[in-house]
Every structure is written in C-alpha cells, then in structure tokens.
Design an enzyme around this catalytic site. Structure first.
Site, PDB file in Angstrom:
ATOM      1  N   ASP A 259      -0.530  -6.353   8.420  1.00 42.81           N
ATOM      2  CA  ASP A 259      -1.988  -6.190   8.435  1.00 42.81           C
ATOM      3  C   ASP A 259      -2.588  -6.970   7.270  1.00 42.81           C
ATOM      4  OD1 ASP A 259      -0.905  -4.407   6.546  1.00 42.81           O
ATOM      5  OD2 ASP A 259      -2.572  -2.999   6.755  1.00 42.81           O
TER       6      ASP A 259
ATOM      7  N   GLY B  86       0.821  -1.196   0.000  1.00 43.29           N
ATOM      8  CA  GLY B  86       0.000   0.000   0.000  1.00 43.29           C
ATOM      9  C   GLY B  86       0.859   1.252   0.000  1.00 43.29           C
TER      10      GLY B  86
ATOM     11  N   GLY C 211       0.266  -5.039   1.124  1.00 45.67           N
ATOM     12  CA  GLY C 211      -1.010  -5.050   0.431  1.00 45.67           C
ATOM     13  C   GLY C 211      -1.061  -6.023  -0.723  1.00 45.67           C
TER      14      GLY C 211
END
Length: 340
Positions: A150, A70, A119
């Site tokens: 994440d 990201g 990401g």
C-alpha cells in the site's frame, strides 16, 4: 534550531534552512504509529509555506532502520476488538502524508540507512530525492501478512522497469542499495560514513550537495535476474506466474516459487490485480483505491493470521483461508476492491 520537537517519537528542527525530521523509536525499528504520522503531518504542513525552510530531510534514529513500516499489530488489535474505523483512520492519515510528500513544493530528501519497509517506503519513495547507504534494505513484504503493498505502492511499483514491481510486490524480496538505484527506488548512493558530511553540505549548498557526495552504486542482483523476472512475471495472473516459474526450472525460479507458495494466496491475487489497475491510475487514485481495499482486507481472516504468525508469535506457520492460489475466488477478490 528554530523548532522544538513536536513529539519525542518524531524529532523536528530547522537548521540553516533545512527542516529535519528524525523518526525516533529505534527500539522498535521506528515503526509508525498514529502519533508519529500526525507529528510528520504537522511539521511538513508548517514547513511547506515557511520561507525559512528551503528543503526537508527525513531519517531514522538508531542505525538499524529508517522505518520498518506501520504498526500492523495495532491494526490487527483494532479489528479484533471491533474498531475497524480506528484502523481506517490510521491508513487515511498515513496515505494523506504520502500524498503530501509526493506533492511537496520543496526538495524532500530521505536518508535511508538501514531497514525501510512498508510505511517506511511511503515516507521515502514519494520524495524528490532518496539516498541509500550500504546498510539500506528496502522491501514491501505485505503478502506475508496477508495485506498488500500500500502507501501508494500500486503507483510506484507498477512503474518500475519491466516486471520488477510485480516481482517485488508478490515475493516481498529485499532490495539492496544497488538494486534500489537500478530499479529507480533510490536516486543516490552515499556511504554511512559520509552521511554527516552530506547533511552539513545540504544545509550549506542545498540540493546540489547530493551530486557532490554521491558514490557509484554497488552491483545489482535484480539486474542479474532481470530477464528471468520479466519472463516469469509477465502475466497478470498468479497461476500463470507459478507455471512460468515451473517452466523456467532454475534455482532462482524454484526459490521464487517456494516463496510465493508461502504467502497468503488471497493477498497474492489481490496484489496482482492492484498493480494491474495502478499502472493506469494517478497516485491520488491509487491511494484512494488502496484505502478502500484496506477495509475488506484487514477483516479477512488471513490478515489476523498472518500478523499472528509473522509478527506476534513469530512461528512463521500461517494457516491461510483458502490455503492454495488455485482455490481463491476471483469474485471474492474483486469484492474486496469495493470495500466489502
């Protein structure tokens, strides 16, 4: 072709029953921005119930990267100008797509040729099939910029064999194609030269084409180091891990310890706690926890400093607050999980 491109940064088409997504920002290693996430969401939502689409593939343009993650520079800029809500919206949209991929009712095939980090892992690992080439490199390097793994990583890393997940989460170690197959991060190994034939076969034969085109996986270095990883990363405590690496006293242990000492101490402690919790939670609960955690973590001074040192200035000299794992407050870490 039955679909036009939704956005030039994400090319989409449907050919012979295959919905194809191509991440199309090769000059920046296909790094995700809000527009790309929205385009992927739109395409997957449209194809989910379209009988003309039998399966979905996703790949990155340019040959250097599937997706390098990201746009952390954008997230940092949002926070610095007092618009943390914009970054919160970015994470929420990204995680919604991650969950959609995990729950997709049709085969979802990620063709990972080149770098896949952060990401990019979220756009691939949750899919039903993950193909790696000899050029594939996977990593979750967030502790180096004081974020945390994440995109649902607290779910899938916590379920890797032994203690591989915690090792990869804390060190940000790069995973080779052989490692990816060994750990279960990838499902098939197909050399780059065979990718076009595979894509044609997927359109002709469906998902059965994967087994027909797969090659034996290369050797895994993680397999070689697995026993030491399981010993040294057995504890859910960073200081205990550092002590175990001291006791191991091998070249690998010394390199690993040095790597950990370069990462954000707060991020190391947050990540360890996150994977401990993720081991007993569902993917939706993991994503919800991660979203809540982003609120405090991106406002912590280490995040802005980590992105500066690693991404913007590239000086590789972050000044962490606090500077040592020994000085990280357990209370402060737990407060971050409350979004405060």
């Amino acid at each position: 072709m039955t679909d036009a491109a939704i956005d030039s940064s994400v090319l989409t088409e449907v050919v012979h029953g295959v919905g194809r997504l191509v991440l199309n920002r090769p000059r920046v290693l296909n790094v995700l921005d809000p527009e790309m996430i929205a385009a992927i969401d739109t395409a997957l939502s449209a194809w989910r119930d379209d009988p003309a689409v039998r399966l979905v593939t996703i790949e990155g343009a340019g040959g250097r990267a599937f997706c390098a993650g990201g746009n952390v520079r954008l997230i940092r800029d949002n926070v610095r100008r007092g618009d943390a809500a914009a970054s919160g919206a970015f994470f929420a949209a990204e995680y919604r797509v991650n969950r959609m991929i995990a729950e997709y009712p049709k085969p979802y095939v990620a063709l990972i040729d080149g770098l896949s980090m952060g990401g990019g892992m979220g756009l691939s690992i949750h899919g039903s099939h993950r193909v790696v080439t000899e050029h594939a490199v996977m990593a979750m390097p967030e502790t180096a910029i004081a974020l945390f793994p994440d995109i649902g990583a607290s779910f899938f890393l916590a379920r890797l064999p032994g203690r591989l997940g915690l090792y990869l989460a804390l060190t940000g170690a790069r995973v080779s194609p052989g490692d990816a197959i060994y750990a279960g991060l990838a499902t098939h190994y197909v050399p780059r030269a065979s990718l076009e034939a595979l894509k044609a076969a997927l359109a002709r034969d469906g998902i059965a084409a994967l087994a027909a085109h797969a090659h034996p996986a290369p050797e895994s270095l993680l397999a070689r180091d697995r026993a030491a990883i399981d010993r040294c990363f057995a504890a859910d405590d960073v200081l205990e891990i550092l002590r175990a690496l001291d006791a191991e006293d091998t070249d690998w242990a010394r390199r690993t310890r040095e790597t950990l000492r370069q990462m954000s101490p707060t991020s190391l402690c947050v990540t360890t706690e996150l994977l401990k919790r993720g081991a007993t939670m569902s993917l939706p609960d993991c994503l919800a926890t991660e979203l809540r955690l982003t609120r405090g973590v991106i406002r912590h001074p280490d995040f802005a400093e980590g992105v500066r040192a690693q991404v913007i200035d590239k000086t590789r000299d972050p000044k962490w607050q606090p500077a040592r794992v020994e000085d990280v407050s357990r209370t402060a870490v737990l407060a971050l999980f409350e979004g405060s």
